[in-house]
Design an enzyme around this catalytic site. Structure first.
Site, PDB file in Angstrom:
ATOM      1  N   ARG A 149       5.308   3.059   7.855  1.00 41.24           N
ATOM      2  CA  ARG A 149       4.620   2.322   6.801  1.00 41.24           C
ATOM      3  C   ARG A 149       3.169   2.797   6.807  1.00 41.24           C
ATOM      4  NH1 ARG A 149       7.564  -1.669   9.804  1.00 41.24           N
ATOM      5  NH2 ARG A 149       9.237  -2.631   8.589  1.00 41.24           N
ATOM      6  N   TYR A 280      19.801   2.353   1.467  1.00 39.96           N
ATOM      7  CA  TYR A 280      19.833   3.811   1.369  1.00 39.96           C
ATOM      8  C   TYR A 280      21.242   4.353   1.142  1.00 39.96           C
ATOM      9  CZ  TYR A 280      15.070   3.328   2.796  1.00 39.96           C
ATOM     10  OH  TYR A 280      13.752   2.961   2.825  1.00 39.96           O
TER      11      TYR A 280
END
Length: 299
Positions: A149, A280
């Site tokens: 992140r 995903y």
């Protein structure tokens, strides 16, 4: 609505201490509860969280349905479910008034991704004749190869680098720590930046251990990383809206496409739930067809 205040304070403490959520996450959860409390106050209903019924909450949800989309309503319902489950867990209530309340069905928002070629082009577009260029290459390689992140990238410390072992230590959401593998390729660019650029900076007090620094020897901001990436996208003519998080999404997608299992990806990304990682699986239908045709006995 004083009878709600104590329970909300206790619940926030539970989220922070027991579940280890960040300050922002805790505030988001309490915001949803306060919205219900304000509705009760505005409609003249003096009901405690221990006595409120499913019917009253349904009326509240109906009242906000016209001003919020399905995704926002789903978030509020989810927040309220968590709060009332906490009250049941602590034996304040025998059951939750949210049990039969359904969350609106919403389509999953799939994250944007970049191809390996697009990532290579972005990194090749960095001007390495500048000090910032060497730093930016090391940062983007770290973003992509470790799936970080942006907040994790800018808070990365020199003392978090365990290159001999092939790992870096990451402090993620809720101050939860994890070790993420880092390849020799990325290690090379970090070492190059540290030895040729960072070691020559006049580092400001308090940033002695911060890995990536600005030209004044201080830490970088999230906005600066966004700007660097946006400028590179414009420079390469990339017709996509991207952010630092795009590199993280691409990290997970490329791992999955090359055969990594979801559990390993979950651990590397620091997802609390495997459900978050499962998004995903929806990104590349061609990949799923390849898996079926490769491994199923009736291919």
């Amino acid at each position: 609505m004083k009878n709600w205040i104590k329970f909300i304070i206790d619940y926030k403490s539970y989220l922070k201490i027991e579940r280890g959520l960040s300050v922002n996450s805790v505030e988001n959860y309490s915001f949803d509860i306060n919205r219900l409390v304000n509705y009760l106050s505005d409609s003249g209903q003096d009901i405690s969280p221990l006595k409120i019924t499913e019917e009253t909450i349904q009326e509240f949800i109906y009242s906000i349905s016209s001003e919020l989309n399905a995704r926002s309503r789903a978030r509020i319902i989810s927040g309220l479910k968590s709060f009332f489950n906490y009250l049941v867990f602590e034996d304040y209530r025998k059951d939750s008034p949210m049990e039969l309340i359904e969350v609106p069905k919403i389509g999953r928002k799939l994250p944007d991704t970049l191809s390996v070629e697009e990532i290579d082009n972005l990194i090749k577009a960095i001007d390495l004749s500048t000090n910032e260029g060497e730093r930016n290459r090391a940062m983007l390689e770290t973003l992509y190869s470790c799936g970080l992140r942006v907040s994790e990238l800018i808070s990365l410390k020199m003392s978090d680098l365990f290159f001999d072992e092939g790992f870096i230590k990451i402090t993620g959401k809720g101050n939860k720590q994890r070790f993420v593998p880092i390849g020799n390729y990325t290690q090379k660019y970090i070492n190059l930046y540290v030895s040729t650029i960072r070691n020559k900076l006049e580092i400001k007090k308090g940033h002695e251990d911060t890995l990536f620094l600005n030209r004044r020897g201080s830490g970088l901001t999230r906005a600066m990383i966004f700007t660097i990436i946006r400028n590179l996208a414009e420079k390469t003519g990339l017709n996509k809206t991207i952010s630092p998080h795009t590199f993280r999404h691409s990290f997970a997608t490329h791992l999955l496409e090359n055969g990594a299992d979801l559990r390993s990806i979950q651990l590397m990304m620091g997802h609390e739930s495997i459900t978050t990682t499962e998004v995903y699986m929806h990104l590349d239908r061609k990949f799923l067809n390849k898996v079926l045709n490769t491994y199923h006995p009736r291919k």
